[in-house]
Design an enzyme around this catalytic site. Structure first.
Site, PDB file in Angstrom:
ATOM      1  CB  THR A  88      -0.826  -0.067   1.296  1.00  0.00           C
ATOM      2  OG1 THR A  88      -1.694  -1.162   1.178  1.00  0.00           O
ATOM      3  CG2 THR A  88      -1.591   1.185   1.602  1.00  0.00           C
ATOM      4  NE  ARG A 106      -9.310  -7.212   2.773  1.00  0.00           N
ATOM      5  CZ  ARG A 106      -8.241  -6.428   2.867  1.00  0.00           C
ATOM      6  NH1 ARG A 106      -7.931  -5.612   1.895  1.00  0.00           N
ATOM      7  NH2 ARG A 106      -7.466  -6.471   3.934  1.00  0.00           N
ATOM      8  N   GLY A 152     -10.422  -3.224   2.859  1.00  0.00           N
ATOM      9  CA  GLY A 152      -9.442  -3.259   3.950  1.00  0.00           C
ATOM     10  C   GLY A 152      -9.497  -2.013   4.811  1.00  0.00           C
ATOM     11  CG  ASP A 153      -5.884  -0.996   6.833  1.00  0.00           C
ATOM     12  OD1 ASP A 153      -5.775  -1.695   5.802  1.00  0.00           O
ATOM     13  OD2 ASP A 153      -4.922  -0.405   7.343  1.00  0.00           O
ATOM     14  CB  THR A 158       1.059  -0.105   4.933  1.00  0.00           C
ATOM     15  OG1 THR A 158       1.152  -1.254   4.093  1.00  0.00           O
ATOM     16  CG2 THR A 158       2.407   0.147   5.592  1.00  0.00           C
ATOM     17  N   GLY A 159      -0.602  -2.665   6.272  1.00  0.00           N
ATOM     18  CA  GLY A 159      -0.470  -3.952   6.944  1.00  0.00           C
ATOM     19  C   GLY A 159      -1.720  -4.768   6.717  1.00  0.00           C
ATOM     20  N   GLY A 168      -5.046  -5.524   6.795  1.00  0.00           N
ATOM     21  CA  GLY A 168      -6.153  -4.615   7.034  1.00  0.00           C
ATOM     22  C   GLY A 168      -7.180  -5.044   8.055  1.00  0.00           C
TER      23      GLY A 168
HETATM   24  N1  ASP Z   1      -3.727  -2.503   4.494  1.00  0.00           N
HETATM   25  C1  ASP Z   1      -3.951  -2.988   3.170  1.00  0.00           C
HETATM   26  C2  ASP Z   1      -5.208  -3.805   3.179  1.00  0.00           C
HETATM   27  O1  ASP Z   1      -5.392  -4.621   4.051  1.00  0.00           O
HETATM   28  C3  ASP Z   1      -2.849  -3.810   2.623  1.00  0.00           C
HETATM   29  C4  ASP Z   1      -1.475  -3.190   2.747  1.00  0.00           C
HETATM   30  O2  ASP Z   1      -1.264  -2.302   3.537  1.00  0.00           O
HETATM   31  O3  ASP Z   1      -0.581  -3.599   2.032  1.00  0.00           O
HETATM   32  O4  ASP Z   1      -5.997  -3.690   2.273  1.00  0.00           O
END
Ligand code: ASP
Length: 355
Positions: free
Chosen positions: A220, A248, A250-251, A271-272, A274
């Site tokens: 991200t 879906r 995410g965060d 980022t992570g 989600g």
């Molecule tokens: N946070 C993002 C998600 O879960 C993915 C990412 O940060 O790489 O959609």
């Protein structure tokens, strides 16, 4: 004699008045110079990024784009532009690069399509905008900004968001525009791994070796900046996670989870994984700790990323800027693509644990 003195005194008085008028005219013609320092920090995703497995060329490519993005945002801030402009400029540049999981080059969902999420929040008035599951918007961060500025809503999703985009003058792009071979192979690999219980998995494609294929490598992008008016803006944009279910979210587009900004505390982009970041309300929790506990941005980030998220088994990281223009980041994965220019104009570009 007296009248000569009176004339001289009158002349001096008139000269003084003229000088005062000239001085005020000059002052109003000079643009207001602010003492508020500017700063910006960006990320390009966190995950299992190993230096030993990354070629020098690829590392140089990542560093170059990170450097370009952070410099673009910083230049806007130095010229007196708003933190929202700086954040959108830095993020759109990364959305246009195939290296990151946002815009062009984003990851595939299970069906082999691209669905994008993005959000932006302004700390000056807590205004925010987000888009989720859009499939035809070249730069989702720009649409998130339009939702913030030109609609009474905070989040628009799917075809409704795209209809709004058209009404705002955005042109739509085909979903194929976002698709790259590297990401298609990633999806194929994950599906192969999941279905290869009774047979050995297929050999890894050389393109995936080049990009150190690992399903835990996210990507991200995000940016947080503070401008000369002391306004903080945070933004995040993503394709989500490879092989995600269609629909879906995410965060990244969830205000308070992937993105948050409040001039009285800080701005955060995350980022992570989600699902965990939503449940931990990561971005808002960090700003709340800064506001309520009076701790530093770095300490608040570390409490959430190194303790709260680790206890949940959630991997990822965050970047942020506080009201005093301090920048900070924290991640619990092996690496996080990141770059920043602090309030003293000190710049850095880093990928791995320490460098
Ligand atoms: N946070 C993002 C998600 O879960 C993915 C990412 O940060 O790489 O959609």
């Amino acid at each position: 004699m007296n009248s000569i003195y009176r004339s001289i005194a009158l002349l001096i008085k008139s000269l003084l008045i003229m000088l005062m008028v000239f001085d005020t005219t000059l002052a109003s013609a000079t643009p207001e110079i602010s003492n508020q320092p500017v700063a910006i920090i960006i990320h390009g995703g966190a995950g299992t990024i190993k230096q030993a497995l990354m070629s020098d060329e690829l590392e140089a490519e990542y560093r170059a784009v990170l450097n370009e993005a952070v410099t673009r945002g910083h230049t806007i801030l130095l010229k007196g532009g708003s933190s929202s402009e700086a954040v959108v400029a830095a993020i759109s540049l990364m959305e246009d690069s195939p290296l990151f999981n946002a815009g062009y080059g984003a990851v595939f969902n299970h069906q082999g399509d691209i669905e994008l999420d993005a959000s932006i929040m302004q700390g000056s008035d807590l205004n925010a905008g987000a888009v989720a599951s859009v499939r035809h918007i070249k730069n989702p961060i720009k649409l998130a900004r339009s939702v913030m500025n030109a609609s009474p809503h905070v989040m628009l999703a799917g075809s409704g968001a795209e209809l709004f985009a058209q009404q705002q003058g955005f042109s739509l792009v085909s979903n194929d525009y976002f698709k790259t071979e590297r990401r298609r192979l990633q999806l194929e690999r994950i599906i192969d791994q999941q279905t290869s219980i009774t047979r050995p998995p297929k050999p890894v494609h050389p393109l995936l070796v080049k990009y150190q294929f690992d399903e835990k490598k996210l990507g991200t992008v995000g940016a947080v900046a503070i401008d000369q008016q002391g306004n903080i803006t945070a933004g995040t944009s993503t394709g989500g996670m490879t092989n995600k279910r269609f629909g879906r979210i995410g965060d990244a587009p969830v205000i308070g989870a992937g993105t948050y900004a409040d001039n009285s505390s800080c701005g955060i982009s995350a980022t992570g994984h989600g699902e965990y970041f939503i449940r931990a309300a990561v971005a808002h929790d960090i700003c709340a700790r800064v506001a309520y506990k009076g701790i530093s941005l770095q300490a608040a980030q570390d409490e959430v990323v190194q303790i709260k998220l680790v206890n949940m088994n959630a991997s990822g990281g965050v970047i942020g800027v506080d009201k005093d223009a301090n920048i900070a980041f924290s991640f619990n994965s092996l690496g996080m693509y990141r770059a920043g220019i602090d309030k003293h104009n000190k710049a850095f570009v880093q990928i791995f644990q320490r460098n």
